[in-house]
Design a protein around this motif. Structure first.
Motif, PDB file in Angstrom:
ATOM      1  N   GLY A 247       0.802  -1.233   0.000  1.00  0.00           N
ATOM      2  CA  GLY A 247       0.000   0.000   0.000  1.00  0.00           C
ATOM      3  C   GLY A 247       0.822   1.265   0.000  1.00  0.00           C
ATOM      4  N   ILE A 248       1.936   1.301   0.763  1.00  0.00           N
ATOM      5  CA  ILE A 248       2.731   2.529   0.832  1.00  0.00           C
ATOM      6  C   ILE A 248       3.323   2.880  -0.539  1.00  0.00           C
ATOM      7  N   PRO A 249       4.005   1.919  -1.232  1.00  0.00           N
ATOM      8  CA  PRO A 249       4.520   2.276  -2.559  1.00  0.00           C
ATOM      9  C   PRO A 249       3.408   2.689  -3.516  1.00  0.00           C
ATOM     10  N   ALA A 250       2.295   1.946  -3.505  1.00  0.00           N
ATOM     11  CA  ALA A 250       1.207   2.263  -4.432  1.00  0.00           C
ATOM     12  C   ALA A 250       0.670   3.665  -4.160  1.00  0.00           C
ATOM     13  N   ALA A 251       0.468   4.005  -2.870  1.00  0.00           N
ATOM     14  CA  ALA A 251      -0.053   5.328  -2.529  1.00  0.00           C
ATOM     15  C   ALA A 251       0.940   6.409  -2.923  1.00  0.00           C
ATOM     16  N   TYR A 252       2.239   6.126  -2.736  1.00  0.00           N
ATOM     17  CA  TYR A 252       3.279   7.090  -3.120  1.00  0.00           C
ATOM     18  C   TYR A 252       3.210   7.355  -4.623  1.00  0.00           C
ATOM     19  N   GLY A 253       3.145   6.272  -5.397  1.00  0.00           N
ATOM     20  CA  GLY A 253       3.062   6.420  -6.849  1.00  0.00           C
ATOM     21  C   GLY A 253       1.813   7.169  -7.276  1.00  0.00           C
ATOM     22  N   LEU A 254       0.671   6.840  -6.657  1.00  0.00           N
ATOM     23  CA  LEU A 254      -0.599   7.484  -7.013  1.00  0.00           C
ATOM     24  C   LEU A 254      -0.570   8.969  -6.691  1.00  0.00           C
ATOM     25  N   ASN A 255       0.156   9.340  -5.633  1.00  0.00           N
ATOM     26  CA  ASN A 255       0.248  10.744  -5.265  1.00  0.00           C
ATOM     27  C   ASN A 255       1.073  11.526  -6.274  1.00  0.00           C
ATOM     28  N   LYS A 256       2.000  10.822  -6.960  1.00  0.00           N
ATOM     29  CA  LYS A 256       2.906  11.510  -7.872  1.00  0.00           C
ATOM     30  C   LYS A 256       2.277  11.743  -9.240  1.00  0.00           C
ATOM     31  N   ILE A 257       1.512  10.762  -9.716  1.00  0.00           N
ATOM     32  CA  ILE A 257       0.853  10.960 -11.010  1.00  0.00           C
ATOM     33  C   ILE A 257      -0.338  11.879 -10.773  1.00  0.00           C
ATOM     34  N   GLY A 258      -0.903  12.443 -11.840  1.00  0.00           N
ATOM     35  CA  GLY A 258      -1.967  13.433 -11.689  1.00  0.00           C
ATOM     36  C   GLY A 258      -3.170  12.901 -10.937  1.00  0.00           C
ATOM     37  N   VAL A 259      -3.929  13.827 -10.342  1.00  0.00           N
ATOM     38  CA  VAL A 259      -5.088  13.435  -9.537  1.00  0.00           C
ATOM     39  C   VAL A 259      -6.103  12.668 -10.374  1.00  0.00           C
TER      40      VAL A 259
ATOM     41  N   GLN B 287      -6.998 -12.719   2.211  1.00  0.00           N
ATOM     42  CA  GLN B 287      -7.650 -11.634   2.951  1.00  0.00           C
ATOM     43  C   GLN B 287      -7.086 -10.273   2.563  1.00  0.00           C
ATOM     44  N   GLU B 288      -5.814 -10.255   2.140  1.00  0.00           N
ATOM     45  CA  GLU B 288      -5.188  -8.993   1.745  1.00  0.00           C
ATOM     46  C   GLU B 288      -6.002  -8.305   0.651  1.00  0.00           C
ATOM     47  N   LEU B 289      -6.611  -9.133  -0.185  1.00  0.00           N
ATOM     48  CA  LEU B 289      -7.438  -8.623  -1.275  1.00  0.00           C
ATOM     49  C   LEU B 289      -8.544  -7.704  -0.761  1.00  0.00           C
ATOM     50  N   VAL B 290      -9.102  -8.046   0.399  1.00  0.00           N
ATOM     51  CA  VAL B 290     -10.223  -7.281   0.949  1.00  0.00           C
ATOM     52  C   VAL B 290      -9.756  -5.918   1.440  1.00  0.00           C
ATOM     53  N   VAL B 291      -8.555  -5.849   2.022  1.00  0.00           N
ATOM     54  CA  VAL B 291      -8.151  -4.632   2.725  1.00  0.00           C
ATOM     55  C   VAL B 291      -7.276  -3.705   1.895  1.00  0.00           C
ATOM     56  N   LEU B 292      -6.644  -4.226   0.825  1.00  0.00           N
ATOM     57  CA  LEU B 292      -5.659  -3.413   0.107  1.00  0.00           C
ATOM     58  C   LEU B 292      -6.237  -2.116  -0.477  1.00  0.00           C
ATOM     59  N   PRO B 293      -7.385  -2.142  -1.175  1.00  0.00           N
ATOM     60  CA  PRO B 293      -7.882  -0.887  -1.748  1.00  0.00           C
ATOM     61  C   PRO B 293      -8.084   0.209  -0.696  1.00  0.00           C
ATOM     62  N   LEU B 294      -8.733  -0.137   0.410  1.00  0.00           N
ATOM     63  CA  LEU B 294      -8.971   0.887   1.436  1.00  0.00           C
ATOM     64  C   LEU B 294      -7.653   1.368   2.037  1.00  0.00           C
ATOM     65  N   SER B 295      -6.693   0.449   2.220  1.00  0.00           N
ATOM     66  CA  SER B 295      -5.398   0.851   2.766  1.00  0.00           C
ATOM     67  C   SER B 295      -4.721   1.865   1.853  1.00  0.00           C
ATOM     68  N   ILE B 296      -4.701   1.569   0.547  1.00  0.00           N
ATOM     69  CA  ILE B 296      -4.074   2.489  -0.413  1.00  0.00           C
ATOM     70  C   ILE B 296      -4.771   3.845  -0.338  1.00  0.00           C
TER      71      ILE B 296
ATOM     72  N   LEU C  16      -2.899   7.181   0.757  1.00  0.00           N
ATOM     73  CA  LEU C  16      -2.857   8.225  -0.271  1.00  0.00           C
ATOM     74  C   LEU C  16      -3.376   9.549   0.290  1.00  0.00           C
ATOM     75  N   GLY C  17      -4.472   9.470   1.063  1.00  0.00           N
ATOM     76  CA  GLY C  17      -5.012  10.678   1.687  1.00  0.00           C
ATOM     77  C   GLY C  17      -3.959  11.367   2.540  1.00  0.00           C
ATOM     78  N   GLY C  18      -3.189  10.563   3.279  1.00  0.00           N
ATOM     79  CA  GLY C  18      -2.131  11.114   4.123  1.00  0.00           C
ATOM     80  C   GLY C  18      -1.039  11.779   3.293  1.00  0.00           C
ATOM     81  N   PHE C  19      -0.605  11.111   2.209  1.00  0.00           N
ATOM     82  CA  PHE C  19       0.442  11.679   1.348  1.00  0.00           C
ATOM     83  C   PHE C  19      -0.026  12.989   0.721  1.00  0.00           C
ATOM     84  N   ARG C  20      -1.290  13.027   0.329  1.00  0.00           N
ATOM     85  CA  ARG C  20      -1.794  14.234  -0.328  1.00  0.00           C
ATOM     86  C   ARG C  20      -1.807  15.423   0.614  1.00  0.00           C
ATOM     87  N   ALA C  21      -1.914  15.149   1.920  1.00  0.00           N
ATOM     88  CA  ALA C  21      -1.961  16.236   2.892  1.00  0.00           C
ATOM     89  C   ALA C  21      -0.574  16.812   3.172  1.00  0.00           C
ATOM     90  N   LEU C  22       0.514  16.074   2.785  1.00  0.00           N
ATOM     91  CA  LEU C  22       1.872  16.578   3.046  1.00  0.00           C
ATOM     92  C   LEU C  22       2.223  17.663   2.031  1.00  0.00           C
TER      93      LEU C  22
END
Lengths: 280, 274
Positions: free
Chosen positions: B91-103, B147-156, B160-166
């Motif tokens: 989730g952390i790498p994915a959120a980092y990448g998503l924060n870098k590409i356009g909204v 089970q990771e399948l269930v939680v990964l989208p919400l985790s990302i 991502l919300g946290g990264f966007r606030a920085l």
């Protein structure tokens, strides 16, 4: 320039994308493919016709009824909760904590508790009814009363999430709108129907989408409370599931039907407004 | 909506709050009743009383001595830890990448993740279980992976919300000062975003603790706590099962109450407000 810059960052997303696809799109495709196979490996429609024989249509209707009933009950309760949560008053924190607790409780625990409340003998719902001088009810005697029990039991764990989503929508509404409506002489009801509801509609669509899909997949709760009697679509799938037996092909067929219903529902809700409000 | 509204104008509010509190507390109250009231007075009687007529620890002692508790607890704990850890690792790498590409592009990916999340658990779980059986993964590792399948989208979404606030310049400044990407990530971005990461971890943990569908299909025997509880409930040992259920519910209630203030503040809006 910009393209290659983006590509570098997409590389960070790829592990998550691959993971999710490998564990969901691939198995789902496998399920659809195998639903048309016989245990011997030749193509057939017999898995589907067998399902019709085992009460597929009734299971689908029952699932639909449970989903709609549960959605209405949860939206109604959640709207009340969210409207209280946004108001500043003494005890707000206590109230929010109390209402959020069930969100953390395991579905199986919640199902167990409601099976104790609604058991025909030694059930707490019946002891209420008897206290008020009515005759006790055998909750699991008929298909409709069993389904009602599932609908009621489902409010507990799932309303908090809906309430949180609606709360985030409500706290985004500006108080000046309400002030303006008040000065113009709009009463509490008028303010609710003319300001709160219309402004909350997009976020309600998101809540409906999230909950609606999970309602259709409701599994542990009916399995614990009413077993296979009557079966919902998920418990029907589970009933045929045996890794060593050939009935697993019926599971694949029922799974395929459930999958397409979910895809249909999701695309309708997204198309009707969910995606638009999200992209805004 | 002034804070100093009088008691009188708040009366309907309080009545509503009290009624809803009762509706939401009652099931928990029933669980406590079944656990602490002597069984003969309680769920062995045809109409059990709503007010406790007696008090006993016998049910709990009986449950702990008769049922296997430590096995399911440890298994559930390890699975939940694995699921939480995987959420962060992916989730952390994915959120980092998503924060870098356009909204706009990022939102398309998010929608894709959530669409995947709608895939019915039972539909996916059966073929996964058949394949995992061949791979020798019909165990706790397999359950955690599924089970990771269930939680990964919400985790990302939450991270991502946290990264966007920085602040955007934060990372550039670190890079100008000569830090490479792993160092920037480890020393600056992750510590600055720790509350979102913590929420993502705890939510993943809680979801795994509660998850039933994948667990019962992939590993029906020697499984996690919810599956074990289901086995006890179907064997109709209700007062022991209730003691079992209560023991596992208390820690999760504490986590949920702690999470409550985070949930209300940022997690559900963080990724949306860009």
């Amino acid at each position: 320039m910009l393209k290659s810059h983006n590509l570098k960052y997409i590389a960070f997303i790829i592990p998550a994308l691959v993971y999710v696809s490998a564990l969901s799109i691939f198995p789902a495709a496998l399920s659809v493919y195998r639903s048309f196979l016989t245990p011997g490996g030749s193509y057939t429609f017999s898995n589907y016709s067998a399902l019709l024989h085992y009460g597929l249509v009734k299971a689908l209707i029952d699932t639909m009824l449970v989903s709609i009933g549960a959605l209405i009950l949860q939206l109604f309760l959640a709207l009340f909760i969210a409207m209280i949560m946004v108001k500043p008053f003494r005890g707000n924190r206590l109230f929010s904590s109390l209402v959020i607790i069930p969100y953390g409780i395991s579905t199986v625990v919640s199902a167990f508790i409601f099976s104790q409340i609604f058991s025909a003998v030694g059930g707490y719902a019946n002891s209420f009814i008897v206290d008020f001088g009515f005759r006790p009810i055998d909750w699991v005697a008929t298909s409709s009363s069993s389904l009602s029990v599932v609908v009621i039991a489902d409010y507990w764990k799932n309303t908090p999430l809906v309430a949180l989503i609606l709360f985030s929508g409500l706290s985004g509404l500006s108080p000046s709108m309400y002030e303006a409506a008040k000065t113009d002489g709009a009463g509490a009801f008028r303010r609710f129907f003319s300001i709160t509801l219309p402004n909350l509609a997009p976020i309600m669509a998101i809540a409906l989408l999230i909950r609606g899909v999970s309602e259709f997949n409701i599994f542990a709760l009916p399995l614990v409370i009413i077993g296979y009697n009557p079966p919902l679509i998920t418990t029907l799938i589970y009933e045929f599931y045996q890794t060593s037996s050939t009935t697993i092909y019926y599971s694949y067929a029922a799974s395929t039907i459930l999958l397409f219903i979910i895809l249909g529902y999701a695309s309708i809700v997204l198309w009707k407004g969910g995606a638009k409000s999200y992209e805004r | 909506m002034s804070v100093n509204s009088s008691w009188k104008s708040n009366l309907p509010l309080y009545i509503g709050a009290i009624i809803l509190s009762i509706i939401f507390f009652y099931p928990l109250y029933v669980l406590i009743l079944i656990t602490f009231v002597p069984a003969p007075l309680n769920n062995l009687s045809p109409y059990p009383p709503q007010i406790p007529p007696g008090f006993t620890f016998y049910n709990i002692i009986q449950a702990y001595s008769a049922l296997d508790l430590t096995g399911p607890v440890t298994r559930s704990f390890y699975v939940a830890m694995m699921v939480g850890g995987l959420s962060l690792a992916l989730g952390i790498p994915a959120a980092y990448g998503l924060n870098k590409i356009g909204v706009r592009t990022a939102n398309k990916f998010i929608i894709f993740f959530f669409l995947i999340n709608m895939m019915p658990g039972i539909v996916v779980a059966i073929p996964i279980s058949v394949e995992f059986l061949k791979l020798g993964l019909s165990n706790m590792y397999g359950v955690a992976l599924a089970q990771e399948l269930v939680v990964l989208p919400l985790s990302i979404f939450i991270i991502l919300g946290g990264f966007r606030a920085l602040p955007r310049d934060l990372e550039n400044q670190a890079r100008v000062d000569g830090a490479n990407l792993p160092t920037t990530m480890y020393r600056i971005l992750i510590p600055m975003n720790r509350s979102a990461i913590l929420v993502a971890f705890l939510l993943s943990w809680m979801t795994s603790w509660d998850e039933f569908t994948y667990a019962v299909i992939i590993s029906p025997v020697k499984s996690t706590f919810p599956v074990q509880l289901y086995n006890y409930v179907t064997r109709a040992v209700s007062f022991e099962a209730s003691a079992f259920a209560l023991t596992f519910t208390i820690p999760v209630i504490i986590v949920a109450v702690v999470l409550q203030k985070y949930l209300k503040s940022q997690s559900f809006t963080g990724g949306l407000s860009s």
